[in-house]
Enzyme design. Structure first.
Site, PDB file in Angstrom:
ATOM      1  N   SER A   1       0.831  -1.203   0.000  1.00 17.06           N
ATOM      2  CA  SER A   1       0.000   0.000   0.000  1.00 17.06           C
ATOM      3  C   SER A   1       0.871   1.261   0.000  1.00 17.06           C
ATOM      4  CB  SER A   1      -0.967  -0.032   1.175  1.00 17.06           C
ATOM      5  OG  SER A   1      -2.080   0.796   0.910  1.00 17.06           O
TER       6      SER A   1
ATOM      7  N   LYS B   1     -21.701  16.859  10.689  1.00 18.37           N
ATOM      8  CA  LYS B   1     -20.612  17.131  11.627  1.00 18.37           C
ATOM      9  C   LYS B   1     -20.143  15.867  12.344  1.00 18.37           C
ATOM     10  CE  LYS B   1     -17.687  19.630  13.846  1.00 18.37           C
ATOM     11  NZ  LYS B   1     -16.456  20.031  13.140  1.00 18.37           N
TER      12      LYS B   1
END
Length: 337
Positions: free
Chosen positions: A149, A201
Site C-alpha cells: 500500500s 458534523k
C-alpha cells in the site's frame, strides 16, 4: 476519548510504571552511565549523523535510507513510552539532507512497511520526486518482508525496485474505517446526546449508522486518493491505466507476482541493490552511509529510555494506546492497524 480507552491507558500506565521501577533500579546498580551521557552529548550537537557502511575512496556517496513501520506522523503524541519505529519528521529531514548534499550520487531506499497515512505517503513521494528532478540522482528500492500500500506508493518513483521472493507488496488502494457500536449501545440502554452545527458534523460517528449520502461523500474522497495512487504508478512504472487497475484492487502479491505484473524489476537483498547501483552508475568508489537521526532532547531521551528501562510488552501496549488516532482517516495501509 472513550471510557474504555481511558481504562486501558490507566491499566497499561500502571503496568509500565511498575516495570520502570524494577528495571531502573536494576540499571542503576548494574550499569555505567558515562557511556550513556557521552552518547547523548554527541547526538545532540547536530540533527543527524552519518554512519559509514562501506568506506569508499572518492568523494561520491550513496545514501541508504530506511522506512520501517507504519508511515504516520504522530506529532506531539510521541513519548518515552512509544516503541521505536518510523518517525516521519526524522525521515523527511534525511530526504532534505540528501537534497542539499551534492556529494550524494545515489539513494537506496529500504522499505519494510504495511503503508500508512495518505498525507505522509504523499510527503515522501513528493520529496523523492523533487530530489530526482533537482539533483538528477537515481533511487533504487530494496523491499523487505513487506512493502504494501503506502509502502508501494513511496517506492513507485524509484528507478529500480528489488524484491525478495517472499516480499509482500501490492495492496494498492485506500481504506477508511470506523467502528459502529450503536446496536450494542441500544442493547444495554446507552443513549448518546450529540449537539452539532450541521447534519454531517458527526459523519462516521460510532454512535449511529452511516447514511447513503454520507457514504457517497466519503467514497468520492477515497476515489480521488485512489486515482492519484494509480497515476503515480502509471508514471513511475511506465504502465497504462488499464494495466495498473487490473492489479490495483487491493490484492497483495509476493515478489514473483510483483515482477511478473510490472510492479518490480529484480530479485535482490540490500547488498545486491547497493552493488547494482554502483555498477549501473559507475559508483564503485563511493562511500555508502546511512543517517542516524536524533533531533531533540525528547527524542534522545525516548531512545535512551528504551535502554534504561528495557523493552517490554507494557511499553509497547501503552505506546500503541497513546499513539493511535481517535478520528478515522484515509490510509494507504494493508492489514490491522
Amino acid at each position: 476519548m472513550t471510557m474504555k480507552r481511558w481504562i486501558a491507558i490507566i491499566v497499561a500506565a500502571a503496568l509500565i510504571f511498575v516495570s520502570i521501577g524494577v528495571n531502573s533500579l536494576s540499571y542503576i546498580f548494574t550499569r555505567d552511565f558515562s557511556g550513556l551521557f557521552e552518547e547523548m552529548r554527541a547526538t545532540s550537537s547536530s540533527g543527524y549523523q552519518e554512519n559509514i557502511l562501506e568506506q569508499g575512496t572518492g568523494r561520491d556517496k550513496i545514501a541508504v535510507l530506511t522506512v520501517d513501520g507504519i508511515i504516520q506522523d504522530l506529532g506531539n503524541s510521541t513519548s518515552i513510552f512509544q516503541p521505536s519505529g518510523y518517525n516521519h519528521q526524522y525521515f523527511m529531514n534525511q530526504l532534505n539532507g540528501i537534497l542539499e548534499d551534492e556529494q550524494v550520487k545515489g539513494v537506496v531506499l529500504k522499505v519494510n512497511t504495511p503503508g500508512g497515512g495518505v498525507v505522509e505517503s504523499a510527503d515522501i513521494y513528493d520529496t523523492i520526486r523533487t530530489i530526482q528532478e533537482e539533483r538528477g540522482i537515481p533511487f533504487y528500492v530494496s523491499m523487505g518482508g513487506m512493502a504494501a500500500s503506502g509502502g508501494y506508493y513511496i517506492s513507485a518513483p524509484a528507478d529500480k525496485i528489488f524484491v525478495n521472493h517472499e516480499t509482500i507488496t501490492g495492496s494498492i488502494g485506500v481504506i477508511m474505517e470506523s467502528v459502529n457500536y450503536a446496536k450494542l449501545a441500544e442493547k444495554y440502554g446507552i443513549d448518546f446526546n450529540t449537539i452539532k452545527t450541521g447534519p454531517y458534523k458527526d459523519i462516521m460517528s460510532g454512535s449511529r449508522a452511516m447514511t447513503d449520502e454520507e457514504r457517497a461523500m466519503l467514497q468520492e474522497m477515497i476515489n480521488d486518493s485512489y486515482e492519484r495512487f494509480v497515476n503515480i504508478i502509471e508514471e513511475g512504472r511506465n504502465m497504462t491505466e488499464a494495466e495498473v487497475k487490473k492489479i490495483a484492487d487491493g490484492r497483495i502479491m509476493n515478489g514473483r507476482q510483483a515482477i511478473e505484473s510490472g510492479l518490480a524489476d529484480e530479485y535482490g537483498k540490500t547488498s545486491d541493490v547497493i552493488a547494482a547501483m554502483k555498477e549501473d552508475y559507475d559508483l564503485q568508489k563511493a562511500t555508502v552511509f546511512e543517517y542516524s537521526t536524533l533531533d531533540s532532547w525528547s527524542s534522545i531521551f525516548g531512545v535512551k529510555a528504551s535502554k534504561l528501562f528495557g523493552s517490554n510488552i507494557e511499553s509497547e501496549l501503552i505506546g500503541k494506546l497513546l499513539s493511535d488516532y481517535n478520528a478515522p482517516r484515509m490510509m494507504y495501509l494493508y492489514g490491522e492497524r
